[in-house]
Motif scaffolding. Structure first.
Motif, PDB file in Angstrom:
ATOM      1  N   THR A 113      39.769  43.950  52.566  1.00 43.38           N
ATOM      2  CA  THR A 113      38.444  43.354  52.341  1.00 43.38           C
ATOM      3  C   THR A 113      38.427  42.224  51.318  1.00 43.38           C
ATOM      4  N   LYS A 114      39.312  42.260  50.356  1.00 50.42           N
ATOM      5  CA  LYS A 114      39.300  41.222  49.307  1.00 50.42           C
ATOM      6  C   LYS A 114      39.962  39.926  49.758  1.00 50.42           C
ATOM      7  N   LYS A 115      40.726  39.988  50.844  1.00 52.91           N
ATOM      8  CA  LYS A 115      41.385  38.783  51.391  1.00 52.91           C
ATOM      9  C   LYS A 115      42.206  38.068  50.308  1.00 52.91           C
ATOM     10  N   CYS A 116      42.905  38.856  49.517  1.00 54.99           N
ATOM     11  CA  CYS A 116      43.639  38.300  48.379  1.00 54.99           C
ATOM     12  C   CYS A 116      45.120  38.081  48.678  1.00 54.99           C
ATOM     13  N   ALA A 117      45.612  38.576  49.805  1.00 55.75           N
ATOM     14  CA  ALA A 117      47.031  38.461  50.127  1.00 55.75           C
ATOM     15  C   ALA A 117      47.379  37.034  50.548  1.00 55.75           C
ATOM     16  N   SER A 118      48.657  36.761  50.554  1.00 52.98           N
ATOM     17  CA  SER A 118      49.167  35.479  51.040  1.00 52.98           C
ATOM     18  C   SER A 118      49.886  35.788  52.349  1.00 52.98           C
ATOM     19  N   GLY A 119      49.206  35.571  53.462  1.00 55.67           N
ATOM     20  CA  GLY A 119      49.775  35.964  54.750  1.00 55.67           C
ATOM     21  C   GLY A 119      49.912  37.473  54.780  1.00 55.67           C
ATOM     22  N   SER A 120      51.114  37.952  55.039  1.00 52.86           N
ATOM     23  CA  SER A 120      51.337  39.398  55.085  1.00 52.86           C
ATOM     24  C   SER A 120      51.845  39.948  53.751  1.00 52.86           C
ATOM     25  N   THR A 121      51.909  39.109  52.748  1.00 53.19           N
ATOM     26  CA  THR A 121      52.410  39.525  51.441  1.00 53.19           C
ATOM     27  C   THR A 121      51.250  39.915  50.528  1.00 53.19           C
ATOM     28  N   PRO A 122      51.148  41.192  50.158  1.00 54.51           N
ATOM     29  CA  PRO A 122      50.032  41.634  49.331  1.00 54.51           C
ATOM     30  C   PRO A 122      50.207  41.386  47.830  1.00 54.51           C
ATOM     31  N   THR A 123      51.335  40.842  47.419  1.00 56.82           N
ATOM     32  CA  THR A 123      51.611  40.646  45.990  1.00 56.82           C
ATOM     33  C   THR A 123      50.475  39.952  45.231  1.00 56.82           C
ATOM     34  N   PRO A 124      49.832  38.897  45.776  1.00 54.66           N
ATOM     35  CA  PRO A 124      48.738  38.259  45.028  1.00 54.66           C
ATOM     36  C   PRO A 124      47.549  39.199  44.755  1.00 54.66           C
ATOM     37  N   CYS A 125      47.446  40.264  45.529  1.00 54.37           N
ATOM     38  CA  CYS A 125      46.351  41.212  45.286  1.00 54.37           C
ATOM     39  C   CYS A 125      46.573  41.994  43.997  1.00 54.37           C
ATOM     40  N   LEU A 126      47.803  42.013  43.525  1.00 56.18           N
ATOM     41  CA  LEU A 126      48.126  42.619  42.237  1.00 56.18           C
ATOM     42  C   LEU A 126      48.293  41.548  41.167  1.00 56.18           C
ATOM     43  N   CYS A 127      49.011  40.496  41.491  1.00 56.44           N
ATOM     44  CA  CYS A 127      49.399  39.486  40.502  1.00 56.44           C
ATOM     45  C   CYS A 127      48.455  38.292  40.412  1.00 56.44           C
ATOM     46  N   GLY A 128      47.556  38.159  41.359  1.00 56.98           N
ATOM     47  CA  GLY A 128      46.712  36.970  41.365  1.00 56.98           C
ATOM     48  C   GLY A 128      47.582  35.756  41.649  1.00 56.98           C
ATOM     49  N   PRO A 129      47.310  34.622  40.978  1.00 55.94           N
ATOM     50  CA  PRO A 129      48.080  33.407  41.253  1.00 55.94           C
ATOM     51  C   PRO A 129      49.445  33.357  40.560  1.00 55.94           C
ATOM     52  N   MET A 130      49.773  34.388  39.809  1.00 59.10           N
ATOM     53  CA  MET A 130      51.049  34.392  39.058  1.00 59.10           C
ATOM     54  C   MET A 130      52.254  34.441  39.996  1.00 59.10           C
ATOM     55  N   ASP A 131      53.345  33.857  39.570  1.00 59.17           N
ATOM     56  CA  ASP A 131      54.621  33.966  40.254  1.00 59.17           C
ATOM     57  C   ASP A 131      55.036  35.444  40.223  1.00 59.17           C
ATOM     58  N   PRO A 132      55.540  35.985  41.343  1.00 57.87           N
ATOM     59  CA  PRO A 132      55.908  37.407  41.366  1.00 57.87           C
ATOM     60  C   PRO A 132      56.882  37.815  40.250  1.00 57.87           C
ATOM     61  N   GLN A 133      57.820  36.953  39.901  1.00 58.74           N
ATOM     62  CA  GLN A 133      58.764  37.303  38.837  1.00 58.74           C
ATOM     63  C   GLN A 133      58.041  37.393  37.492  1.00 58.74           C
ATOM     64  N   ALA A 134      57.181  36.417  37.212  1.00 66.29           N
ATOM     65  CA  ALA A 134      56.408  36.457  35.962  1.00 66.29           C
ATOM     66  C   ALA A 134      55.476  37.662  35.951  1.00 66.29           C
ATOM     67  N   CYS A 135      54.935  37.981  37.098  1.00 69.06           N
ATOM     68  CA  CYS A 135      54.039  39.127  37.231  1.00 69.06           C
ATOM     69  C   CYS A 135      54.765  40.419  36.876  1.00 69.06           C
ATOM     70  N   SER A 136      55.979  40.571  37.363  1.00 68.39           N
ATOM     71  CA  SER A 136      56.723  41.815  37.130  1.00 68.39           C
ATOM     72  C   SER A 136      57.119  41.998  35.671  1.00 68.39           C
ATOM     73  N   ASP A 137      57.031  40.930  34.872  1.00 69.83           N
ATOM     74  CA  ASP A 137      57.335  41.032  33.444  1.00 69.83           C
ATOM     75  C   ASP A 137      56.114  41.412  32.610  1.00 69.83           C
ATOM     76  N   LYS A 138      54.948  41.490  33.214  1.00 70.78           N
ATOM     77  CA  LYS A 138      53.701  41.755  32.487  1.00 70.78           C
ATOM     78  C   LYS A 138      53.294  43.224  32.643  1.00 70.78           C
ATOM     79  N   PRO A 139      52.562  43.744  31.654  1.00 69.09           N
ATOM     80  CA  PRO A 139      52.000  45.090  31.827  1.00 69.09           C
ATOM     81  C   PRO A 139      50.972  45.057  32.968  1.00 69.09           C
ATOM     82  N   VAL A 140      51.024  46.052  33.828  1.00 73.94           N
ATOM     83  CA  VAL A 140      50.173  46.087  35.014  1.00 73.94           C
ATOM     84  C   VAL A 140      48.691  45.969  34.655  1.00 73.94           C
TER      85      VAL A 140
END
Length: 189
Positions: A113-140
């Motif tokens: 419902t939030k339409k936050c994914a990038s294609g079939s990749t849901p990572t932006p729904c957790l990380c927003g616009p952050m790079d996935p590597q930078a995202c994984s270095d941050k507290p959730v």
């Protein structure tokens, strides 16, 4: 009734003849029996919200189940013991116990419902616009994604990044179902 004197007859006969007028008999129809009023038919029962949702989700479930057997992007859409199942009660989020199932479904609903994914990749729904590597270095808890809270709930205190695509976790199953929906072109509510 009134009296009518027939003067013409009286003149002819030499006497006054009066006659009471009586109305002409009228035909009366037999009383018609009127059937009792019948109430209008009852309206069909209104389906519950759950029933409507289930009906709307049926084509989605059918597509996901079929695709889980044939489409490479749909291979891990159920818990490991239920992989490739055709039993709807064990498929996808429904393969988890009730409390976990609800968390998995809440995350999947957020992804859809939030339409936050990038294609079939849901990572932006957790990380927003952050790079996935930078995202994984941050507290959730500090991440800006639209579904961050649903991810945290579905992870149940586990390492979210390890669980992200694991078919043994609610996070992984929800993410994998979302990716399957997109890649297999399943139309899901």
């Amino acid at each position: 009734m009134r009296s009518i004197c027939l003067f013409a007859i009286a003149l002819t006969l030499g006497a006054t003849a009066c006659k009471k007028a009586t109305p002409a008999p009228t035909e009366t129809a037999a009383p018609v029996a009127v059937p009792p009023a019948t109430p209008p038919p009852a309206a069909p029962p209104t389906p519950s919200a759950a029933a409507l949702a289930a009906n709307a989700a049926l084509p989605c479930l059918e597509c996901e189940m079929k695709s889980s057997l044939t489409h490479p992007d749909c291979a891990n859409v159920s818990r490991t013991p239920n992989l490739r199942t055709t039993d709807p009660a064990k498929f996808g989020c429904d393969g988890f116990p009730a409390a976990d199932r609800d968390k998995c479904k809440a995350l999947l609903a957020c992804l859809r419902t939030k339409k936050c994914a990038s294609g079939s990749t849901p990572t932006p729904c957790l990380c927003g616009p952050m790079d996935p590597q930078a995202c994984s270095d941050k507290p959730v808890k500090t991440l800006p994604g639209a579904c961050r809270d649903e991810y945290i709930a579905a992870a149940k205190g586990g390492d979210l990044y390890t669980l992200f695509f694991s078919s043994d976790s609610m996070v992984g199953v929800a993410n994998n179902l979302y990716a399957c929906d997109v890649e297999a072109h399943c139309t899901c509510p």
